[in-house]
Design a protein around this motif. Structure first.
Motif, PDB file in Angstrom:
ATOM      1  N   LYS A  52       0.831  -1.207   0.000  1.00 42.05           N
ATOM      2  CA  LYS A  52       0.000   0.000   0.000  1.00 42.05           C
ATOM      3  C   LYS A  52       0.861   1.252   0.000  1.00 42.05           C
ATOM      4  CE  LYS A  52      -4.025  -2.067   2.194  1.00 42.05           C
ATOM      5  NZ  LYS A  52      -4.888  -2.120   3.376  1.00 42.05           N
ATOM      6  N   ILE A  53       1.930   1.233   0.781  1.00 41.98           N
ATOM      7  CA  ILE A  53       2.836   2.388   0.817  1.00 41.98           C
ATOM      8  C   ILE A  53       3.464   2.581  -0.557  1.00 41.98           C
ATOM      9  CG2 ILE A  53       5.064   3.187   1.713  1.00 41.98           C
ATOM     10  CD1 ILE A  53       4.189   2.147   4.446  1.00 41.98           C
ATOM     11  N   GLY A  54       3.802   1.484  -1.215  1.00 44.46           N
ATOM     12  CA  GLY A  54       4.362   1.582  -2.568  1.00 44.46           C
ATOM     13  C   GLY A  54       3.392   2.246  -3.526  1.00 44.46           C
ATOM     14  N   ILE A  55       2.122   1.912  -3.421  1.00 45.41           N
ATOM     15  CA  ILE A  55       1.099   2.520  -4.286  1.00 45.41           C
ATOM     16  C   ILE A  55       0.992   4.017  -4.014  1.00 45.41           C
ATOM     17  CG2 ILE A  55      -1.390   2.612  -4.737  1.00 45.41           C
ATOM     18  CD1 ILE A  55      -1.378  -0.468  -4.228  1.00 45.41           C
ATOM     19  N   VAL A  56       0.939   4.399  -2.737  1.00 46.63           N
ATOM     20  CA  VAL A  56       0.843   5.819  -2.377  1.00 46.63           C
ATOM     21  C   VAL A  56       2.098   6.563  -2.828  1.00 46.63           C
ATOM     22  CG1 VAL A  56       0.690   7.449  -0.452  1.00 46.63           C
ATOM     23  CG2 VAL A  56      -0.730   5.392  -0.458  1.00 46.63           C
ATOM     24  N   ARG A  57       3.254   5.929  -2.666  1.00 42.22           N
ATOM     25  CA  ARG A  57       4.511   6.566  -3.091  1.00 42.22           C
ATOM     26  C   ARG A  57       4.496   6.824  -4.592  1.00 42.22           C
ATOM     27  NH1 ARG A  57       9.412   2.871  -2.986  1.00 42.22           N
ATOM     28  NH2 ARG A  57       8.339   2.305  -4.867  1.00 42.22           N
ATOM     29  N   GLY A  62       3.760  10.665  -9.091  1.00 41.82           N
ATOM     30  CA  GLY A  62       2.952  11.135 -10.215  1.00 41.82           C
ATOM     31  C   GLY A  62       2.489  12.570 -10.020  1.00 41.82           C
ATOM     32  N   HIS A  63       2.123  12.898  -8.792  1.00 42.42           N
ATOM     33  CA  HIS A  63       1.715  14.278  -8.505  1.00 42.42           C
ATOM     34  C   HIS A  63       2.898  15.231  -8.684  1.00 42.42           C
ATOM     35  CE1 HIS A  63      -2.215  13.080  -7.379  1.00 42.42           C
ATOM     36  NE2 HIS A  63      -1.884  12.525  -6.220  1.00 42.42           N
ATOM     37  N   GLY A  64       4.067  14.767  -8.314  1.00 43.12           N
ATOM     38  CA  GLY A  64       5.258  15.597  -8.512  1.00 43.12           C
ATOM     39  C   GLY A  64       5.509  15.867  -9.987  1.00 43.12           C
ATOM     40  N   LEU A  65       5.287  14.848 -10.806  1.00 44.51           N
ATOM     41  CA  LEU A  65       5.442  15.035 -12.254  1.00 44.51           C
ATOM     42  C   LEU A  65       4.350  15.938 -12.805  1.00 44.51           C
ATOM     43  CD1 LEU A  65       6.383  11.382 -13.313  1.00 44.51           C
ATOM     44  CD2 LEU A  65       7.905  13.359 -13.140  1.00 44.51           C
ATOM     45  N   ASP A  66       3.138  15.790 -12.269  1.00 46.59           N
ATOM     46  CA  ASP A  66       2.037  16.664 -12.692  1.00 46.59           C
ATOM     47  C   ASP A  66       2.342  18.127 -12.357  1.00 46.59           C
ATOM     48  OD1 ASP A  66       0.655  14.456 -13.575  1.00 46.59           O
ATOM     49  OD2 ASP A  66      -0.663  14.341 -11.808  1.00 46.59           O
ATOM     50  N   ALA A  67       3.039  18.339 -11.246  1.00 44.28           N
ATOM     51  CA  ALA A  67       3.345  19.705 -10.807  1.00 44.28           C
ATOM     52  C   ALA A  67       4.227  20.428 -11.813  1.00 44.28           C
ATOM     53  CB  ALA A  67       4.023  19.684  -9.438  1.00 44.28           C
ATOM     54  N   ALA A  74       5.444  29.358  -8.115  1.00 37.53           N
ATOM     55  CA  ALA A  74       5.391  29.076  -6.676  1.00 37.53           C
ATOM     56  C   ALA A  74       4.621  27.780  -6.407  1.00 37.53           C
ATOM     57  CB  ALA A  74       4.762  30.243  -5.926  1.00 37.53           C
ATOM     58  N   SER A  75       3.505  27.610  -7.094  1.00 33.08           N
ATOM     59  CA  SER A  75       2.715  26.383  -6.919  1.00 33.08           C
ATOM     60  C   SER A  75       3.492  25.171  -7.408  1.00 33.08           C
ATOM     61  CB  SER A  75       1.392  26.481  -7.695  1.00 33.08           C
ATOM     62  OG  SER A  75       0.601  27.516  -7.188  1.00 33.08           O
ATOM     63  N   LYS A  76       4.167  25.336  -8.534  1.00 32.39           N
ATOM     64  CA  LYS A  76       4.957  24.245  -9.105  1.00 32.39           C
ATOM     65  C   LYS A  76       6.040  23.810  -8.126  1.00 32.39           C
ATOM     66  CE  LYS A  76       6.543  24.641 -13.358  1.00 32.39           C
ATOM     67  NZ  LYS A  76       7.373  24.928 -14.545  1.00 32.39           N
ATOM     68  N   GLU A  77       6.781  24.752  -7.573  1.00 34.72           N
ATOM     69  CA  GLU A  77       7.870  24.447  -6.643  1.00 34.72           C
ATOM     70  C   GLU A  77       7.343  23.837  -5.340  1.00 34.72           C
ATOM     71  OE1 GLU A  77      11.270  24.550  -7.052  1.00 34.72           O
ATOM     72  OE2 GLU A  77      10.594  24.777  -9.119  1.00 34.72           O
ATOM     73  N   CYS A  78       6.242  24.401  -4.862  1.00 39.27           N
ATOM     74  CA  CYS A  78       5.656  23.904  -3.612  1.00 39.27           C
ATOM     75  C   CYS A  78       5.209  22.458  -3.775  1.00 39.27           C
ATOM     76  CB  CYS A  78       4.478  24.796  -3.216  1.00 39.27           C
ATOM     77  SG  CYS A  78       3.688  24.278  -1.676  1.00 39.27           S
ATOM     78  N   MET A  79       4.484  22.185  -4.854  1.00 38.25           N
ATOM     79  CA  MET A  79       3.975  20.830  -5.081  1.00 38.25           C
ATOM     80  C   MET A  79       5.113  19.852  -5.352  1.00 38.25           C
ATOM     81  SD  MET A  79       1.365  19.039  -5.051  1.00 38.25           S
ATOM     82  CE  MET A  79       0.611  17.573  -5.663  1.00 38.25           C
ATOM     83  N   ALA A  80       6.084  20.250  -6.127  1.00 39.21           N
ATOM     84  CA  ALA A  80       7.214  19.375  -6.433  1.00 39.21           C
ATOM     85  C   ALA A  80       8.001  19.059  -5.163  1.00 39.21           C
ATOM     86  CB  ALA A  80       8.115  20.021  -7.484  1.00 39.21           C
ATOM     87  N   SER A  81       8.207  20.071  -4.338  1.00 41.14           N
ATOM     88  CA  SER A  81       8.930  19.868  -3.085  1.00 41.14           C
ATOM     89  C   SER A  81       8.162  18.929  -2.159  1.00 41.14           C
ATOM     90  CB  SER A  81       9.160  21.213  -2.402  1.00 41.14           C
ATOM     91  OG  SER A  81       9.752  21.022  -1.138  1.00 41.14           O
ATOM     92  N   TYR A  82       6.857  19.148  -2.054  1.00 38.41           N
ATOM     93  CA  TYR A  82       6.025  18.290  -1.208  1.00 38.41           C
ATOM     94  C   TYR A  82       6.066  16.850  -1.710  1.00 38.41           C
ATOM     95  CZ  TYR A  82       1.939  15.899   0.544  1.00 38.41           C
ATOM     96  OH  TYR A  82       1.111  14.970   1.095  1.00 38.41           O
ATOM     97  N   ALA A  83       5.907  16.675  -3.009  1.00 30.36           N
ATOM     98  CA  ALA A  83       5.893  15.330  -3.586  1.00 30.36           C
ATOM     99  C   ALA A  83       7.223  14.623  -3.340  1.00 30.36           C
ATOM    100  CB  ALA A  83       5.594  15.404  -5.077  1.00 30.36           C
ATOM    101  N   GLN A  84       8.319  15.352  -3.449  1.00 28.36           N
ATOM    102  CA  GLN A  84       9.632  14.747  -3.225  1.00 28.36           C
ATOM    103  C   GLN A  84       9.795  14.343  -1.762  1.00 28.36           C
ATOM    104  OE1 GLN A  84      12.995  17.110  -4.401  1.00 28.36           O
ATOM    105  NE2 GLN A  84      14.474  15.646  -3.570  1.00 28.36           N
ATOM    106  N   GLU A  85       9.445  15.238  -0.842  1.00 27.77           N
ATOM    107  CA  GLU A  85       9.573  14.938   0.583  1.00 27.77           C
ATOM    108  C   GLU A  85       8.676  13.765   0.992  1.00 27.77           C
ATOM    109  OE1 GLU A  85       8.915  18.441   2.929  1.00 27.77           O
ATOM    110  OE2 GLU A  85      10.421  19.582   1.840  1.00 27.77           O
TER     111      GLU A  85
END
Length: 104
Positions: A52-57, A62-67, A74-85
């Motif tokens: 399940k964690i693998g699926i969420v990861r 994917g959300h990071g790529l969408d960003a 600012a939104s792009k950087e925020c979302m990409a940073s969040y997705a990476q973390e």
């Protein structure tokens, strides 16, 4: 007579001791079997969590790529940073679960 009685009592105590030792060995074996069974159950449940964690990861990646498609920087950087973390945290959790499974 007293000596014979003491010998009978000693023999009886010897049989009782042997029976107690046999019961203890049987109980130890049953306990170990239960313990192994419990560890197997725990490992199976952890494997489900790992999947399940693998699926969420993967979704987070994917959300990071969408960003990257965001036009607002600012939104792009925020979302990409969040997705990476979040992806890194999920990867660490998955790795820890895998270690625990191997120990079980």
């Amino acid at each position: 007579d007293d000596l014979e009685e003491l010998q009978r009592q000693m023999a009886d105590m010897g049989r009782q001791l042997a029976e107690a030792i046999a019961r203890e060995a049987e109980m130890r074996l049953k306990y170990n079997q239960l313990d192994i069974f419990k560890l197997d159950m725990i490992a199976r449940e952890l494997k489900k969590l790992e999947n399940k964690i693998g699926i969420v990861r993967d979704k987070t990646k994917g959300h990071g790529l969408d960003a990257k498609g965001f036009t607002d920087f600012a939104s792009k950087e925020c979302m990409a940073s969040y997705a990476q973390e979040a992806g890194e945290a999920l990867s660490a959790c998955k790795a820890h679960i895998r270690e625990v499974i191997e120990q079980c």
